[in-house]
Design a protein around this motif. Sequence first.
Motif, mmCIF file in Angstrom:
data_model
loop_
_atom_site.group_PDB
_atom_site.id
_atom_site.type_symbol
_atom_site.label_atom_id
_atom_site.label_comp_id
_atom_site.label_asym_id
_atom_site.label_seq_id
_atom_site.Cartn_x
_atom_site.Cartn_y
_atom_site.Cartn_z
ATOM 1 N N ASP A 197 39.939 38.560 39.769
ATOM 2 C CA ASP A 197 39.222 39.310 38.745
ATOM 3 C C ASP A 197 39.536 38.706 37.385
ATOM 4 O OD1 ASP A 197 37.586 41.610 37.840
ATOM 5 O OD2 ASP A 197 39.444 42.136 36.802
ATOM 6 N N ARG A 219 31.551 39.038 42.015
ATOM 7 C CA ARG A 219 31.649 40.417 41.539
ATOM 8 C C ARG A 219 33.075 40.733 41.124
ATOM 9 N NH1 ARG A 219 28.755 45.225 41.636
ATOM 10 N NH2 ARG A 219 26.991 44.190 42.665
ATOM 11 N N ARG A 220 33.202 41.309 39.933
ATOM 12 C CA ARG A 220 34.513 41.682 39.424
ATOM 13 C C ARG A 220 35.026 42.957 40.089
ATOM 14 N NH1 ARG A 220 35.874 41.215 33.260
ATOM 15 N NH2 ARG A 220 37.841 41.550 34.335
ATOM 16 N N ASP A 221 36.344 43.175 39.972
ATOM 17 C CA ASP A 221 36.968 44.420 40.429
ATOM 18 C C ASP A 221 38.015 44.803 39.394
ATOM 19 O OD1 ASP A 221 37.891 46.594 41.781
ATOM 20 O OD2 ASP A 221 38.701 45.502 43.500
ATOM 21 N N CYS A 231 33.953 40.672 30.028
ATOM 22 C CA CYS A 231 33.429 39.500 30.736
ATOM 23 C C CYS A 231 33.205 38.350 29.750
ATOM 24 C CB CYS A 231 32.119 39.851 31.431
ATOM 25 S SG CYS A 231 32.286 41.062 32.758
ATOM 26 N N ASP A 252 26.661 39.060 38.672
ATOM 27 C CA ASP A 252 27.200 39.635 39.907
ATOM 28 C C ASP A 252 27.913 40.967 39.713
ATOM 29 O OD1 ASP A 252 26.220 37.482 41.350
ATOM 30 O OD2 ASP A 252 28.021 36.285 41.010
ATOM 31 N N GLY A 253 28.079 41.417 38.471
ATOM 32 C CA GLY A 253 28.526 42.767 38.192
ATOM 33 C C GLY A 253 30.004 43.030 38.420
ATOM 34 N N ASP A 254 30.317 44.327 38.423
ATOM 35 C CA ASP A 254 31.678 44.838 38.588
ATOM 36 C C ASP A 254 31.626 45.907 39.679
ATOM 37 O OD1 ASP A 254 34.364 45.395 38.169
ATOM 38 O OD2 ASP A 254 34.024 46.654 36.401
ATOM 39 N N ARG A 255 32.680 46.017 40.467
ATOM 40 C CA ARG A 255 32.700 47.030 41.524
ATOM 41 C C ARG A 255 32.826 48.421 40.911
ATOM 42 N NH1 ARG A 255 36.070 50.104 44.633
ATOM 43 N NH2 ARG A 255 37.898 49.495 43.401
ATOM 44 N N HIS A 264 36.270 50.420 33.773
ATOM 45 C CA HIS A 264 35.530 49.274 34.273
ATOM 46 C C HIS A 264 35.396 48.201 33.195
ATOM 47 C CE1 HIS A 264 34.304 52.623 36.928
ATOM 48 N NE2 HIS A 264 34.275 51.686 37.857
ATOM 49 N N GLU A 287 24.817 45.197 36.354
ATOM 50 C CA GLU A 287 25.753 46.071 37.070
ATOM 51 C C GLU A 287 27.180 46.021 36.513
ATOM 52 O OE1 GLU A 287 25.400 45.650 41.340
ATOM 53 O OE2 GLU A 287 23.205 45.617 41.215
ATOM 54 N N HIS A 341 26.503 50.080 45.728
ATOM 55 C CA HIS A 341 27.022 49.926 44.364
ATOM 56 C C HIS A 341 26.516 50.995 43.412
ATOM 57 C CE1 HIS A 341 28.735 46.130 45.559
ATOM 58 N NE2 HIS A 341 27.562 45.675 45.921
#
Length: 557
Positions: A197, A219-221, A231, A252-255, A264, A287, A341
């Motif tokens: 991450d 995708r981040r977490d 980001c 690709d967003g974040d979880r 987040h 996202e 998601h």
Amino acid sequence: MEPSTFDDDSEQAAENAVRFEFLEAKVEELRAALEETGSDRSREPTERLEKKTEAAARLETVLEEIESGVARVDEIAGQVTALESAISDLAGGGAAPAPDGKVVASERGFDGDGSGGDVGAFVRENLGKEIHLDGDVYRLQSSIDVEPGDADLVITGGGRLRVDHEDVDAAFRLGNWGEGISTCVLEGLEIDLDGYDAGIGRFFVDDYLHNSDLVLRGRRDHYERRGDKYCYLSCITSPTGVGYNERIRIPDGDRWAGDNDNGHAIGIASDPPHVGTQLWIDCFVREIWDNGFYIRNSPDGTNVLVSPRAENCGRANVRLGARDVAIEPTSVWDMDPDSAHFPIADDDGVGGWGTLLASDGDGAMIVGGEAISRTGRNDVVRTWGGSGRFTMIGTEIVNETDQWSIRTGVGSGGDDDRIARFEGVTIREDSSASVRGAAVCSRRSRALFDSLSYVNEGDTQSRAFLEVDDDCSATVRDSHVESASDSVVRLRSSPDEIAFDGCELNGGIDIGEGETIDVLELDQCDMRECGEFWTGDGDASAIEHFPYDSSPEALAE
């Protein structure tokens, strides 16, 4: 109480015309400066030069549209002045770096196949030179940290920087909060999270920044792994500095972790250390749950966003601040509620997601573009918080939810004496529910809707066009309103004033029991498609001042 007016002053209109002529000249200067800057740097590919020139041309076209749309507007003058200043700063071009030589990665043991060790250390050892990455993949085992000072960072060629250590929370950390390095130029880099991450970086730059084609892949977490909050954060730390951010992409967003308490990642941002001028071109985020574009928090700097695109981000897709401008934005909320998601929280935090365009600060402007909400759970367009002057011109709003299409308000830190102006805006709704009683809500004393077109093609019988809160007002001029219900206005509060001037209206006025209006004005409105005029419990007796000059010529009381 006498009706307030928004009449345009002829002297102010003439002054605005002069301002727009000056503004067009500044745009041409920007185009010339960008072209000259590119041609003076032999290492810059023709394609990049063409992209810069194209960006200036796009600004010119959009600003011509602004001129045709708002040349007669009064209080927009301050916003135009701020935009003039921003473009003038960008036309100056900044102090582009002059690298002290060039190093090629493959000649230093980095073949671009992941071999050679830590590319972060290699970059730090060659500050001040042009660092050319001529391979495909490089291992990033430590962040590229550069302390504030007269440092220049230039990376060309491109390639994939694959995160390869849990201590890397951001690929780049240049300068620190409020203190920048001199210059930064990055091109064609993909930051590959590879299960870790991290963000692309934090960029604090004094004089000149030009980052183009940077992508955060994976995708981040952030909630669990605690990489950097941002980001991508870019701040010009000198009032005379300029920054160009082109095609920064967070696809690709974040979880989603299940809470709504700032846990987040933030997408693309500019924060209080930003005091210069930045141009953002064709940037994209998807996202991210703590704001997609979080530009509002840099009140002493200016940001001009050209064609930003944000999809399915929490809190707001695009969030502007004082004097910031978004030109042709695209803001979409269409995530399938059954998606893994989709943000659902134990505290029903889903109710807070879906705001597409929002504004904090005095003097923000949105020109053109579109805001589309198919599954969002909040206002499509909102002014809030410390907002003051706000202008939206020619934006298309598509709303298939039961939330407000526009809610314009002012928080405790805002300036309610300033006008929120929506000109040439199109609202298309297909709403069959009525969680909100109307498409547009005014929670401020000076809201103006000019040349607006509203059509609701849904099946609802209870969603009107406009509602106005206690002690607030709204003026609607030269607009077409086609409500899906029998009411154009629905009131469950007691506003100061509602005025319709030169409008086509297909519905009546729904005044709730016990509510009153100081002023309700209908001037030169076409109401031939209106059935019953008083559609609620109240009638003309609930209105203190009721000037009426519209067809039909008389009301049945």
